[in-house]
Design a protein around this motif. Structure first.
Motif, PDB file in Angstrom:
ATOM      1  N   MET A 170     -33.286  34.068  29.122  1.00  0.00           N
ATOM      2  CA  MET A 170     -34.475  33.317  29.561  1.00  0.00           C
ATOM      3  C   MET A 170     -34.536  31.989  28.806  1.00  0.00           C
ATOM      4  O   MET A 170     -34.400  31.950  27.592  1.00  0.00           O
ATOM      5  N   SER A 171     -34.730  30.888  29.522  1.00  0.00           N
ATOM      6  CA  SER A 171     -34.737  29.567  28.896  1.00  0.00           C
ATOM      7  C   SER A 171     -36.093  29.279  28.265  1.00  0.00           C
ATOM      8  O   SER A 171     -37.119  29.834  28.654  1.00  0.00           O
ATOM      9  N   LEU A 172     -36.075  28.373  27.272  1.00  0.00           N
ATOM     10  CA  LEU A 172     -37.288  27.973  26.573  1.00  0.00           C
ATOM     11  C   LEU A 172     -37.693  26.589  27.070  1.00  0.00           C
ATOM     12  O   LEU A 172     -36.995  25.603  26.819  1.00  0.00           O
ATOM     13  N   PRO A 173     -38.826  26.463  27.785  1.00  0.00           N
ATOM     14  CA  PRO A 173     -39.237  25.162  28.336  1.00  0.00           C
ATOM     15  C   PRO A 173     -39.717  24.219  27.233  1.00  0.00           C
ATOM     16  O   PRO A 173     -40.520  24.594  26.379  1.00  0.00           O
ATOM     17  N   VAL A 174     -39.208  22.979  27.257  1.00  0.00           N
ATOM     18  CA  VAL A 174     -39.478  22.006  26.209  1.00  0.00           C
ATOM     19  C   VAL A 174     -39.863  20.668  26.833  1.00  0.00           C
ATOM     20  O   VAL A 174     -39.341  20.287  27.885  1.00  0.00           O
ATOM     21  N   LEU A 175     -40.780  19.956  26.169  1.00  0.00           N
ATOM     22  CA  LEU A 175     -41.141  18.593  26.555  1.00  0.00           C
ATOM     23  C   LEU A 175     -40.567  17.626  25.522  1.00  0.00           C
ATOM     24  O   LEU A 175     -40.381  17.987  24.356  1.00  0.00           O
ATOM     25  N   THR A 176     -40.315  16.408  25.940  1.00  0.00           N
ATOM     26  CA  THR A 176     -39.960  15.346  25.002  1.00  0.00           C
ATOM     27  C   THR A 176     -40.906  14.172  25.206  1.00  0.00           C
ATOM     28  O   THR A 176     -41.384  13.932  26.317  1.00  0.00           O
ATOM     29  N   ALA A 177     -41.181  13.468  24.123  1.00  0.00           N
ATOM     30  CA  ALA A 177     -42.036  12.275  24.172  1.00  0.00           C
ATOM     31  C   ALA A 177     -41.480  11.286  23.155  1.00  0.00           C
ATOM     32  O   ALA A 177     -42.041  11.095  22.077  1.00  0.00           O
ATOM     33  N   VAL A 178     -40.370  10.698  23.490  1.00  0.00           N
ATOM     34  CA  VAL A 178     -39.684   9.742  22.606  1.00  0.00           C
ATOM     35  C   VAL A 178     -39.339   8.480  23.392  1.00  0.00           C
ATOM     36  O   VAL A 178     -38.277   7.895  23.214  1.00  0.00           O
ATOM     37  N   THR A 179     -40.239   8.081  24.272  1.00  0.00           N
ATOM     38  CA  THR A 179     -39.965   6.950  25.150  1.00  0.00           C
ATOM     39  C   THR A 179     -39.685   5.687  24.350  1.00  0.00           C
ATOM     40  O   THR A 179     -40.326   5.402  23.338  1.00  0.00           O
ATOM     41  N   VAL A 207     -38.177  20.339  30.546  1.00  0.00           N
ATOM     42  CA  VAL A 207     -38.864  20.361  31.835  1.00  0.00           C
ATOM     43  C   VAL A 207     -39.510  19.025  32.177  1.00  0.00           C
ATOM     44  O   VAL A 207     -39.800  18.768  33.347  1.00  0.00           O
ATOM     45  N   ARG A 208     -39.749  18.178  31.173  1.00  0.00           N
ATOM     46  CA  ARG A 208     -40.341  16.872  31.457  1.00  0.00           C
ATOM     47  C   ARG A 208     -40.130  15.934  30.279  1.00  0.00           C
ATOM     48  O   ARG A 208     -40.275  16.310  29.128  1.00  0.00           O
ATOM     49  N   ARG A 209     -39.811  14.678  30.624  1.00  0.00           N
ATOM     50  CA  ARG A 209     -39.723  13.609  29.632  1.00  0.00           C
ATOM     51  C   ARG A 209     -40.989  12.766  29.787  1.00  0.00           C
ATOM     52  O   ARG A 209     -41.086  11.925  30.679  1.00  0.00           O
ATOM     53  N   VAL A 224     -43.941  10.074  29.411  1.00  0.00           N
ATOM     54  CA  VAL A 224     -43.841   8.623  29.243  1.00  0.00           C
ATOM     55  C   VAL A 224     -44.779   8.087  28.166  1.00  0.00           C
ATOM     56  O   VAL A 224     -44.549   7.010  27.620  1.00  0.00           O
ATOM     57  N   ASP A 225     -45.867   8.815  27.870  1.00  0.00           N
ATOM     58  CA  ASP A 225     -46.803   8.366  26.841  1.00  0.00           C
ATOM     59  C   ASP A 225     -47.619   9.565  26.367  1.00  0.00           C
ATOM     60  O   ASP A 225     -47.430  10.703  26.841  1.00  0.00           O
ATOM     61  N   LEU A 226     -48.543   9.322  25.435  1.00  0.00           N
ATOM     62  CA  LEU A 226     -49.326  10.415  24.866  1.00  0.00           C
ATOM     63  C   LEU A 226     -50.240  11.084  25.897  1.00  0.00           C
ATOM     64  O   LEU A 226     -50.291  12.317  25.939  1.00  0.00           O
ATOM     65  N   PRO A 227     -50.983  10.348  26.738  1.00  0.00           N
ATOM     66  CA  PRO A 227     -51.801  11.029  27.746  1.00  0.00           C
ATOM     67  C   PRO A 227     -50.980  11.921  28.676  1.00  0.00           C
ATOM     68  O   PRO A 227     -51.408  13.025  29.027  1.00  0.00           O
ATOM     69  N   ASP A 228     -49.804  11.446  29.045  1.00  0.00           N
ATOM     70  CA  ASP A 228     -48.920  12.258  29.889  1.00  0.00           C
ATOM     71  C   ASP A 228     -48.505  13.529  29.153  1.00  0.00           C
ATOM     72  O   ASP A 228     -48.485  14.618  29.725  1.00  0.00           O
ATOM     73  N   LEU A 229     -48.199  13.395  27.876  1.00  0.00           N
ATOM     74  CA  LEU A 229     -47.795  14.550  27.081  1.00  0.00           C
ATOM     75  C   LEU A 229     -48.924  15.570  26.977  1.00  0.00           C
ATOM     76  O   LEU A 229     -48.714  16.773  27.187  1.00  0.00           O
ATOM     77  N   LEU A 230     -50.136  15.106  26.636  1.00  0.00           N
ATOM     78  CA  LEU A 230     -51.255  16.029  26.476  1.00  0.00           C
ATOM     79  C   LEU A 230     -51.611  16.738  27.777  1.00  0.00           C
ATOM     80  O   LEU A 230     -51.900  17.941  27.788  1.00  0.00           O
ATOM     81  N   ALA A 231     -51.575  16.003  28.872  1.00  0.00           N
ATOM     82  CA  ALA A 231     -51.892  16.605  30.169  1.00  0.00           C
ATOM     83  C   ALA A 231     -50.849  17.648  30.563  1.00  0.00           C
ATOM     84  O   ALA A 231     -51.188  18.735  31.047  1.00  0.00           O
ATOM     85  N   THR A 232     -49.588  17.334  30.332  1.00  0.00           N
ATOM     86  CA  THR A 232     -48.520  18.270  30.682  1.00  0.00           C
ATOM     87  C   THR A 232     -48.572  19.507  29.800  1.00  0.00           C
ATOM     88  O   THR A 232     -48.404  20.633  30.281  1.00  0.00           O
ATOM     89  N   ALA A 233     -48.810  19.298  28.507  1.00  0.00           N
ATOM     90  CA  ALA A 233     -48.889  20.435  27.592  1.00  0.00           C
ATOM     91  C   ALA A 233     -50.053  21.349  27.948  1.00  0.00           C
ATOM     92  O   ALA A 233     -49.942  22.577  27.885  1.00  0.00           O
TER      93      ALA A 233
END
Length: 434
Positions: free
Chosen positions: A1-10, A32-34, A36-45
């Motif tokens: 089973m894969s571990l879903p990860v986000l990145t925020a290093v734009t 699962v998602r790169r 683009v900024d902090l609001p995008d990261l918080l919403a996705t998380a």
């Protein structure tokens, strides 16, 4: 089973290489998602799409509050920095990120850091505390030299400083008076002491000390902590020195400024305060309501978060009540609420303005019996009523020890302060009758 990860290093030139390395690892990470900024990261998380995130120190608007929101949402946070970027690594540690790895680390090292953070967050329900050392601008405090004018012998004082939270129920039982008196007495013993005003409903420590302060020191320290720029020397700059061994972090004077005292930022402030001073005395707000439970937005700031966080991290909570039927009833109920809010908390009880009028008969005896019977409290510090001395202290913006050293209200608080720090006071000699 894969571990879903986000990145925020734009914006980082190594972003593509980082993503490729993660997906090549043998631990089964899936980006699962790169973001683009902090609001995008918080919403996705918040949507629950991932269990971990890798982010860089230069992510715009990244602060301690954002990291706390990610952790509260069940997302493990790992920092990534350019090779050799020690400043970025230190900033990530300061805003609450424990695990930081260089961007050029091997794929399995990067993936291992993510997997380890997820495992720790799952086991403990939160991210691990960052591990980094700081220097003390006041010098090391392996021991506390006794003050010759009082002749005390400290028995403790090594290692991490004490965090003493002064709390009490509604009705002005005298929280600020007790906090201020304890702090000044500790300083006279030779104990480096920090007095902080964390009352989110409008602190009055500054006014009680005659300080005209339009820039609250505690709020400024919280802003620095939230941005990741607070260190020990910075905390010392925010704390005004009022006596040789007493510094003060003044509080907010307007209740509508309570969002400036964020719980996540206060955590670092108190951690640094315990390194800055042997004793940190905090004047807390009265309310213990878990207000996030009645909020539609669980990520919204908590008004009572400052009080609850302080009590949770305190080595001792000093509960203050007034010596009248209403004040005692509020204190007994408040002690029950306190134990429910923070199970296992170490509580010491102080009863203010003890006199015969409201209670009658043996006032101290009746107060002790009532607290023993209805609150299970055996040890109570009773402070005699001395309105004149306290009024004089407030009018002059000075401490009780300065304006009325022989006040009957001072002695029990002085002895209590010594007991809290393990200080042995000399026995008072009884005067011989003529």
């Amino acid at each position: 089973m894969s571990l879903p990860v986000l990145t925020a290093v734009t914006g980082a030139r190594w972003e593509s290489d980082l993503v490729s390395a993660l997906e090549r690892s043998s631990l089964g990470l899936d980006v699962v998602r790169r973001c683009v900024d902090l609001p995008d990261l918080l919403a996705t998380a918040q949507s629950g799409q991932a269990r971990a995130v890798l982010l860089s120190a230069d992510l715009r608007r990244l602060d301690r509050e954002a990291v706390a929101r990610l952790i509260a949402g069940g997302v493990a946070v790992v920092g990534v920095v350019s090779p050799g970027d020690t400043e970025g690594e230190e900033r990530l540690h300061r805003i609450g990120i424990a695990k930081v790895v260089p961007a050029d680390a091997p794929a399995d090292v990067l993936a291992g850091a993510v997997a380890e953070s997820v495992e720790i967050a799952h086991a403990h329900g939160r991210a691990p505390e960052p591990d980094f050392a700081v220097s003390n601008p006041w010098g090391a405090m392996p021991s506390l030299p006794p003050m010759q004018d009082v002749g005390v012998t400290p028995e403790t004082g090594t290692g991490t400083g004490q965090l003493l939270a002064v709390w009490g129920p509604a009705g002005a039982p005298g929280r600020t008076t007790v906090a201020l008196t304890l702090a000044t007495e500790l300083s006279t013993f030779g104990v480096p002491t920090l007095l902080a005003d964390a009352d989110v409903y409008g602190g009055v420590v500054a006014q009680a000390l005659g300080l005209l302060d339009e820039a609250p020191g505690l709020a400024a320290a919280c802003r620095s902590a939230n941005s990741g720029s607070l260190d020990l020397a910075g905390l010392a700059r925010h704390a005004r020195q009022v006596l040789p061994r007493l510094r003060v972090l003044t509080g907010i004077q307007r209740a509508d400024r309570w969002p400036e005292l964020r719980a996540s930022a206060l955590e670092q402030v108190w951690d640094l305060a315990r390194q800055l001073a042997a004793a940190t005395v905090v004047d807390c707000g009265f309310c213990l309501e878990q207000d996030e439970e009645i909020s539609f937005d669980t990520a919204a700031p908590r008004r009572n978060g400052a009080t609850l966080t302080t009590i949770e991290r305190a080595t001792t909570v000093i509960a203050v009540g007034a010596a009248d039927p209403i004040g005692l009833q509020r204190l007994i109920r408040g002690l029950e609420e306190l134990r429910e809010a923070v199970p296992g908390v170490a509580v010491r009880v102080v009863v203010n303005s003890v006199r015969k009028g409201p209670v009658g008969g043996d006032a101290e005896g009746q107060i002790r019996d009532a607290l023993r019977r209805y609150a299970g409290v055996d040890a109570v510090v009773c402070v005699p009523y001395d309105r004149f001395s306290f009024d004089t202290a407030i009018a002059q913006g000075r401490s009780l020890a300065e304006v009325a050293p022989k006040s009957p209200a001072r002695l029990p608080l002085r002895n209590f302060a010594a007991d809290l720090m393990g200080i042995t006071l000399p026995r008072q000699r009884r005067r011989k009758k003529a």
